[in-house]
Design a protein around this motif. Sequence first.
Motif, PDB file in Angstrom:
ATOM      1  N   GLY A   1      44.792  41.000  43.662  1.00 47.16           N
ATOM      2  CA  GLY A   1      44.561  42.036  44.663  1.00 47.16           C
ATOM      3  C   GLY A   1      45.713  43.016  44.775  1.00 47.16           C
ATOM      4  O   GLY A   1      46.882  42.622  44.689  1.00 47.16           O
TER       5      GLY A   1
ATOM      6  N   THR B   1      48.008  42.248  47.516  1.00 43.93           N
ATOM      7  CA  THR B   1      48.805  41.077  47.130  1.00 43.93           C
ATOM      8  C   THR B   1      50.008  41.502  46.295  1.00 43.93           C
ATOM      9  O   THR B   1      51.108  40.971  46.456  1.00 43.93           O
TER      10      THR B   1
ATOM     11  N   TRP C   1      38.345  45.291  38.718  1.00 45.17           N
ATOM     12  CA  TRP C   1      39.587  45.210  39.498  1.00 45.17           C
ATOM     13  C   TRP C   1      39.706  46.343  40.501  1.00 45.17           C
ATOM     14  O   TRP C   1      40.146  46.146  41.628  1.00 45.17           O
TER      15      TRP C   1
ATOM     16  N   ASP D   1      37.268  47.953  41.820  1.00 48.87           N
ATOM     17  CA  ASP D   1      36.050  48.013  42.622  1.00 48.87           C
ATOM     18  C   ASP D   1      35.089  49.095  42.140  1.00 48.87           C
ATOM     19  O   ASP D   1      34.444  49.785  42.938  1.00 48.87           O
TER      20      ASP D   1
END
Length: 390
Positions: free
Chosen positions: A69, A72, A361, A363
């Motif tokens: 993410g 993240t 990744w 979206d």
Amino acid sequence: MTTPRPIADLTADEARRIALRAQGFLGAPDRRSGVRGILRHLGAIQLDTISVLARSHELVPYARLGAVGRKTVEDAYWQDAHSFEYWSHAACILPIEEWPHFAFRRRAYRNRPHWNHELPDGAYDQVIKQLRSEGPLTATELGGAKRTSDWWDWSGSKVAVERALMYGEVVCVERRGWKRLYDLAERAVPEELLHDELDDTECLRRLVSLAGRSLGVGTRADIADYHRLKGEQVDAVIADSGLVPVSVEGWGKPAWADPAALETTPRGRHRTTLLSPFDSLIWERARTERIFGFTHRLEAYVPKQKRVYGYFAMPVLAGGHLVGRVDPAREGRTLVAKQVTLDGPKAVPAVAQALAEAATWVDCTNVRVERVDAPELREPLAKELARLLG
């Protein structure tokens, strides 16, 4: 400098695989250590303003770990005083434990006689005072980043805080909307690390050792380039750095290797992925050509009519080789491959896989291919993408 006798002779293929493993692209990644582990392993992750799919410092851990993410990634860099931003290969995120080893560079900046921007009287002390009472702050919050709309026309407070950053009195503790967030080093750097006690030789020895470990194997120029050291700085410490002399087939120049990299044969799964042009695997053109036989140049600053591969062409890594390039863009939830360059029909599945994974990744639910250098491969690529994306 007299180069010692090599302790090992490596084939070009062995050197390539050692470099891939050292950079985290061969073998299973240590997912438990995550993004912070990648940062420590690489020693430096370059920052850049360009954002197409994502910014380069996000693309680097993605290329090694997969679809981690984006929040993240940012949290891993900036939370808990884990890293700091400073001048290494370029503007880079660096592990906080390396703060003491950049003392040589901070000292050099403090002794620098000439600067591009004049420091107005009193501006430095005012910035430090304001950060002490109000920080952390952006340049805008300190009084404005620019005097006019020209990018180079910095305000007095911007000149002062950037000078303090280079001196090591101020630290960038985060990027907010790409703006640096500044704080005093005395607050941002753990007390046990906040010192300039190491002399230049100790600093250089550590950075040469780190560069050798991160590269796996490299020439003098490769090792110097990693943290932008001078060749003579490398020469002065390399004998005591822990690196060992080796020869590499076809390199034509002496090389040095991390002895741990020579202990076992590099094996394991290869990553298939898009690479940021600023990824440390490929950020040095001469090394990339020598190891992969692949010539790459960032064309973002090349006039549009003179571009060959596209604005932000991202090399595709697959099977330990660079097999093509993709110049990406985004339109809503569609990843657009504006230009795709393929190293023959065999590269189609790998490029499709890299595109499909990248789309997921960021979206995106669809990938649209616009131009392929070999027109006959456009349809096979589109079919493979349709299969992967369902």
